[in-house]
Design a protein around this motif. Sequence first.
Motif, PDB file in Angstrom:
ATOM      1  N   PRO A 172     -11.618  14.164 -12.870  1.00  0.00           N
ATOM      2  CA  PRO A 172     -10.635  13.761 -11.876  1.00  0.00           C
ATOM      3  C   PRO A 172      -9.898  15.003 -11.366  1.00  0.00           C
ATOM      4  O   PRO A 172      -9.580  15.895 -12.154  1.00  0.00           O
ATOM      5  CB  PRO A 172      -9.675  12.843 -12.646  1.00  0.00           C
TER       6      PRO A 172
ATOM      7  N   ALA B  90       3.624   1.647  -1.430  1.00  0.00           N
ATOM      8  CA  ALA B  90       4.148   1.870  -2.777  1.00  0.00           C
ATOM      9  C   ALA B  90       3.158   2.659  -3.608  1.00  0.00           C
ATOM     10  O   ALA B  90       3.526   3.609  -4.310  1.00  0.00           O
ATOM     11  CB  ALA B  90       4.463   0.532  -3.434  1.00  0.00           C
ATOM     12  N   ILE B  91       1.874   2.326  -3.482  1.00  0.00           N
ATOM     13  CA  ILE B  91       0.858   3.024  -4.268  1.00  0.00           C
ATOM     14  C   ILE B  91       0.743   4.467  -3.804  1.00  0.00           C
ATOM     15  O   ILE B  91       0.658   5.401  -4.605  1.00  0.00           O
ATOM     16  CB  ILE B  91      -0.496   2.283  -4.149  1.00  0.00           C
TER      17      ILE B  91
ATOM     18  N   ALA C  22      -4.866   9.949  -6.212  1.00  0.00           N
ATOM     19  CA  ALA C  22      -4.791  10.234  -7.639  1.00  0.00           C
ATOM     20  C   ALA C  22      -6.089   9.899  -8.363  1.00  0.00           C
ATOM     21  O   ALA C  22      -6.294  10.313  -9.497  1.00  0.00           O
ATOM     22  CB  ALA C  22      -3.643   9.462  -8.272  1.00  0.00           C
ATOM     23  N   THR C  23      -6.978   9.147  -7.719  1.00  0.00           N
ATOM     24  CA  THR C  23      -8.210   8.770  -8.397  1.00  0.00           C
ATOM     25  C   THR C  23      -9.418   9.508  -7.836  1.00  0.00           C
ATOM     26  O   THR C  23     -10.552   9.105  -8.054  1.00  0.00           O
ATOM     27  CB  THR C  23      -8.433   7.252  -8.292  1.00  0.00           C
TER      28      THR C  23
ATOM     29  N   PHE D 171       3.110   6.264  -2.486  1.00  0.00           N
ATOM     30  CA  PHE D 171       4.298   6.962  -2.961  1.00  0.00           C
ATOM     31  C   PHE D 171       4.140   7.345  -4.431  1.00  0.00           C
ATOM     32  O   PHE D 171       4.396   8.480  -4.824  1.00  0.00           O
ATOM     33  CB  PHE D 171       5.527   6.054  -2.783  1.00  0.00           C
ATOM     34  N   VAL D 172       3.688   6.403  -5.243  1.00  0.00           N
ATOM     35  CA  VAL D 172       3.535   6.667  -6.678  1.00  0.00           C
ATOM     36  C   VAL D 172       2.517   7.772  -6.917  1.00  0.00           C
ATOM     37  O   VAL D 172       2.727   8.677  -7.728  1.00  0.00           O
ATOM     38  CB  VAL D 172       3.128   5.371  -7.399  1.00  0.00           C
ATOM     39  N   GLN D 173       1.410   7.724  -6.164  1.00  0.00           N
ATOM     40  CA  GLN D 173       0.384   8.750  -6.354  1.00  0.00           C
ATOM     41  C   GLN D 173       0.912  10.128  -5.993  1.00  0.00           C
ATOM     42  O   GLN D 173       0.644  11.107  -6.671  1.00  0.00           O
ATOM     43  CB  GLN D 173      -0.836   8.413  -5.510  1.00  0.00           C
TER      44      GLN D 173
ATOM     45  N   MET E 212       0.825  -1.202   0.000  1.00  0.00           N
ATOM     46  CA  MET E 212       0.000   0.000   0.000  1.00  0.00           C
ATOM     47  C   MET E 212       0.859   1.251   0.000  1.00  0.00           C
ATOM     48  O   MET E 212       0.538   2.253  -0.613  1.00  0.00           O
ATOM     49  CB  MET E 212      -0.917   0.000   1.223  1.00  0.00           C
TER      50      MET E 212
ATOM     51  N   SER F 247      -6.906  15.082 -10.434  1.00  0.00           N
ATOM     52  CA  SER F 247      -5.516  15.051 -10.880  1.00  0.00           C
ATOM     53  C   SER F 247      -5.376  15.233 -12.383  1.00  0.00           C
ATOM     54  O   SER F 247      -4.275  15.130 -12.898  1.00  0.00           O
ATOM     55  CB  SER F 247      -4.882  13.734 -10.459  1.00  0.00           C
ATOM     56  N   SER F 248      -6.475  15.509 -13.080  1.00  0.00           N
ATOM     57  CA  SER F 248      -6.384  15.599 -14.536  1.00  0.00           C
ATOM     58  C   SER F 248      -5.524  16.787 -14.965  1.00  0.00           C
ATOM     59  O   SER F 248      -5.702  17.905 -14.479  1.00  0.00           O
ATOM     60  CB  SER F 248      -7.778  15.757 -15.127  1.00  0.00           C
ATOM     61  N   PRO F 249      -4.585  16.576 -15.885  1.00  0.00           N
ATOM     62  CA  PRO F 249      -3.774  17.688 -16.366  1.00  0.00           C
ATOM     63  C   PRO F 249      -4.563  18.615 -17.281  1.00  0.00           C
ATOM     64  O   PRO F 249      -4.095  19.705 -17.602  1.00  0.00           O
ATOM     65  CB  PRO F 249      -2.633  16.997 -17.115  1.00  0.00           C
ATOM     66  N   ASN F 250      -5.764  18.187 -17.699  1.00  0.00           N
ATOM     67  CA  ASN F 250      -6.551  19.002 -18.617  1.00  0.00           C
ATOM     68  C   ASN F 250      -7.370  20.090 -17.921  1.00  0.00           C
ATOM     69  O   ASN F 250      -7.870  20.987 -18.583  1.00  0.00           O
ATOM     70  CB  ASN F 250      -7.491  18.118 -19.433  1.00  0.00           C
TER      71      ASN F 250
ATOM     72  N   GLN G 164       3.958  11.090  -6.217  1.00  0.00           N
ATOM     73  CA  GLN G 164       4.902  11.502  -7.258  1.00  0.00           C
ATOM     74  C   GLN G 164       4.179  11.974  -8.512  1.00  0.00           C
ATOM     75  O   GLN G 164       4.627  12.883  -9.196  1.00  0.00           O
ATOM     76  CB  GLN G 164       5.831  10.331  -7.615  1.00  0.00           C
ATOM     77  N   LEU G 165       3.058  11.318  -8.820  1.00  0.00           N
ATOM     78  CA  LEU G 165       2.395  11.602 -10.098  1.00  0.00           C
ATOM     79  C   LEU G 165       1.405  12.746 -10.006  1.00  0.00           C
ATOM     80  O   LEU G 165       1.060  13.338 -11.022  1.00  0.00           O
ATOM     81  CB  LEU G 165       1.668  10.344 -10.588  1.00  0.00           C
TER      82      LEU G 165
END
Lengths: 121, 197
Positions: free
Chosen positions: A75, A3-4, A55-56, A6-8, A1, A77-80, A10-11
């Motif tokens: 979302p 790891a997820i 992130a979701t 951490f990735v979120q 958990m 986190s959407s870049p748009n 980062q992103l």
Amino acid sequence: MDAIKFVQEQLMPKKDFPAFRAGDNIVVSYKIIEGDKERIQSFRGDVIQIKGEGATKTFTVRKTSNGVGVERIFPFSSPNITEIQVTKRGKVRRSRLYYLRGLVGKKARIKERKTIRTAGN
Amino acid sequence: MTSMYDARGRNVACTVIEAGPCVVTQVKSEETDGYNALQLGFGDAKAKNTSKPLQGHFDKAKTGPKRKVAEFRDFNVVSKAIGDILKVDEVFAVGDKLSAVGTTKGKGFQGVVKRHGFGGVNDATHGQHNRQRAPGSIGASSFPSKVVKGMRMAGRTGGDRVKVKNLEVLKIFPEQNLILIKGAIPGHKGAYVILEK
């Protein structure tokens, strides 16, 4: 958990959107890519739900366009998404405003919240 | 699983995998073993849960006991000696295609609709209350007078070793040994998988 998580972290793009809750009226400006061209469109409506985490995490905006109810899910986190503006704070008693789907016209209005608590979202 | 955005701003579902660091526990060669392979160990295990012969095996590589040991035949991406550490960015790069081997989630005893994708009869039950997800006929009558072998029926579902091919690498975090793969892979959260290039 971990790891997820951490990735979120980062992103996730670092964005500062104003805090809003279900029942608020907001304007979402988002990029639309057509072929090579890019333009910005805005969507104004009431937030009827905020769900998810990290992130979701998403929010749903509902508006009535030409008598037809339209809902869009964005979302966080959407870049748009370029900008979110809060135009009205709504006074509602639940966090998921699904009951608005069954209402039209004057009944589908949300009362404005006059006292704004700073905490929230 | 989580999701990320690609260069065009599209949302892509992805799986986060902790891939390494792996220790080379044995190098097999054609002269001594009849084939070339690299044996890798991953994840720390307690010594009291590791058998004495296995502990001796790990001592040879000068490493502690490992949770999982897997062998990779004809491994020629990088040359490694026994006891070396293999990191994720030495093998995979963003954009690579890889396969993931894992054990699917166990589903228990399931009927033919879930297990084999039968259609069921929907509402055409002809008035019978328990026909909706029934398998239907399993063969003819006096000839052949038996049910042919391999007839698909209800039974234990899931828990199978499955390989998913052509998965794309979306991102790599070399320091954390994390790799992000497009789409889903077999198994539950925290399950062990083998990544093959």
